[in-house]
Every structure is written in structure tokens, then in C-alpha cells.
Enzyme design. Structure first.
Site, PDB file in Angstrom:
ATOM      1  N   LYS A   1      -0.372   9.792   1.377  1.00 24.02           N
ATOM      2  CA  LYS A   1       0.955  10.012   1.942  1.00 24.02           C
ATOM      3  C   LYS A   1       1.698  11.146   1.238  1.00 24.02           C
ATOM      4  CE  LYS A   1       0.837   7.173   5.345  1.00 24.02           C
ATOM      5  NZ  LYS A   1       0.850   7.683   6.740  1.00 24.02           N
TER       6      LYS A   1
ATOM      7  N   TYR B   1      -3.597   5.130  -0.883  1.00 20.05           N
ATOM      8  CA  TYR B   1      -2.529   5.269   0.116  1.00 20.05           C
ATOM      9  C   TYR B   1      -1.429   6.193  -0.396  1.00 20.05           C
ATOM     10  CZ  TYR B   1       0.757   3.864   3.767  1.00 20.05           C
ATOM     11  OH  TYR B   1       1.624   3.859   4.833  1.00 20.05           O
TER      12      TYR B   1
END
Length: 278
Positions: A182, A178
Site C-alpha cells: 500500500k 500489505y
């Protein structure tokens, strides 16, 4: 400042839902909601029509329609953008909140390559495909005044807001997939803003930390230690409401943000202000 014009929102739950409802309340002329779950998108479109009625903006909201999109599939994205153009005539605001969260929280030595790839397919490739297609559409649109009684603000062909994450500024343990995705979205936002600036298209992102959404609730169930991590890492002592993130998105779409492009607005209750020891 209210947002007029038409809006295209991708993601029918959590932050996407809050953004669509905020657009309906603020009097957009038309709204298209897209999601991989068509039934969820249709339900949200109906909710937006009801919300506009309650807010007294039903006359302004000419339509609120739904379509299906798989953001990781190029053809699906193209069809959804074409649908939005056909229904709305033009897209003044695009909010892309589609994304997936962590299912397997592990240190990097044990991280799942399969989940890493899936994260990039949706959160990075999907963001790229949506931003690419909407940018191409907006470039064909006639420029309109940003604010008629403030001509110095110039004209606009549209604006795009991407849902990023505070994870692009500070890593979270056991979430390499993640955090990495991002960080990529942060760079994509800056590149798209630079490429689109000369065309009168603004591109920004909102980067929240923990938000009360179905995705975060699932993460809390899957990763038991996450709740304590959140409790100790947020100086304000709570997670954000989806409506609070939507408020930031509405600002970036509004004439009040007419000089903002390439911004990555951190909305994290102070999470990234300090290190957390002990």
C-alpha cells in the site's frame, strides 16, 4: 454533486460493490463492472440496474454490463478496458478496488515470501496495469467541460480513483506484505496524477483503515488478535461501512473535486492521528 458520464468499476464485492451501486443511484449514463469472478460481476451489474430503478435513475443508466478481469495479467486488463470502451463509448470514471488481504500474519522474520510476492502481483502490479491502461484510454478521449455553468473549472478527459489504505501512512504489526504494497500504491497514485495532469485526467486514492467488507471479515477469522487491535486503534470506536468509502470516492469523481489530483484521502476514523500505547 451528481456524477454524470460513464463509470468503470473494478472489484465486485465490498468497496467496489458499494461504488458501483452509488454510481447507479447517482445517474451515470453507463456502467461496466469487472472482477476476476465473472459471476459476481454479472450479479452486481444486475443489482445496479435494479438500484437505478429504485432510485429513479433508470432512464439515465443506459447500460450496466459485466466482464472478467485478472488485474495481475496485462492482457486480461487490456481486454477489460477495451470491453468498457466498446460498451460505454468512453470512460469518465474508473474506480479500481481490486485487491487481496493478508492470509498469514507474521512478524517480518517469519513473513512468507510467497505471500509477499502474491500481494505485489495483485495490489501493486494490478494497480499499475489498470491505471496504465485506463490512462491510455482516457488520453484518446475528447475533453468535456467539468461543469457547464462553471467554465473556470476547465475540461476533463476522465478521473481515476484507486483504493489505497491507511496502511500507507501507519504500519500494522505482522502485516509487512500489505503495508509495503500500500505504500507502493501511494507512490503510484502520485506519479500517475503528475503524468496525467496535463491531459485533463485526475488521479486520486481513498485510503481507509478497517472497512466492513468480505476481505476484512476473512482477515478477522484468520487473525484472531486482529479484532482487538481494531477495537483499540480506531478513535471513533468502529470500522467503516463500505458505503462511507464509496461516498468519498463519489466526491473525488464529482465536479466538486475538480482541482484535486494526486490526493490520498485518509478515511480511517482517526486511526492515524495518534499512537496507541498499552
Amino acid at each position: 454533486m451528481n456524477t454524470t458520464g460513464s463509470a468503470f468499476v473494478i472489484g465486485a464485492s465490498g468497496i467496489g460493490r458499494a461504488c458501483a451501486l452509488a454510481f447507479a443511484r447517482r445517474g451515470v449514463s453507463g456502467l461496466v463492472v469487472a472482477d476476476v469472478d465473472l459471476q459476481a460481476a454479472e450479479s452486481l451489474a444486475a443489482e445496479c440496474r435494479a438500484e437505478a430503478g429504485s432510485a429513479g435513475t433508470a432512464d439515465a443508466l443506459g447500460c450496466a454490463e459485466a466482464t472478467r478481469v485478472d488485474v495481475a495479467d496485462e492482457r486480461s486488463v487490456e481486454l477489460a478496458v477495451s470491453f468498457a470502451r466498446r460498451v460505454l463509448g468512453r470512460v469518465d470514471y474508473c474506480v479500481n478496488s481490486a485487491g487481496i488481504g493478508v492470509k498469514l500474519a507474521n512478524e517480518i522474520a517469519d513473513a512468507s515470501p510467497v505471500e509477499f510476492e502474491a500481494m505485489f502481483q495483485v495490489n501493486v502490479k494490478g494497480t499499475f496495469l489498470v491505471t496504465r491502461a485506463v490512462s491510455a484510454l482516457m488520453k484518446t478521449q475528447d475533453p468535456v467541460p467539468v461543469l457547464r455553468d462553471s467554465p473556470g473549472r476547465g475540461t476533463t478527459r476522465g478521473c481515476i480513483v484507486i483504493l489505497g489504505s491507511a496502511a500507507a501512512f501507519a504500519a500494522t504489526p505482522k502485516m509487512v506484505q500489505y503495508t509495503t504494497a500500500k505504500h507502493a500504491v501511494l507512490g503510484l497514485t502520485k506519479s500517475a496524477a503528475l503524468d496525467n495532469a496535463a491531459h485533463g485526467i485526475r488521479v486520486n486514492s481513498v485510503c481507509p483503515s478497517w472497512v466492513d467488507t468480505p476481505m476484512v471479515r476473512r482477515a478477522l477469522q484468520d487473525v484472531p488478535e486482529l479484532e482487538q487491535t481494531i477495537r483499540t486503534s480506531v478513535p471513533m470506536g468502529r470500522i467503516a461501512l463500505a458505503e462511507e468509502v464509496a461516498d468519498a470516492v463519489m466526491f473525488l469523481c464529482s465536479p466538486g473535486a475538480s482541482y484535486a489530483t494526486g490526493c490520498n484521502m485518509i478515511l480511517d476514523g482517526g486511526t492515524t492521528l495518534t499512537t496507541h500505547l498499552g
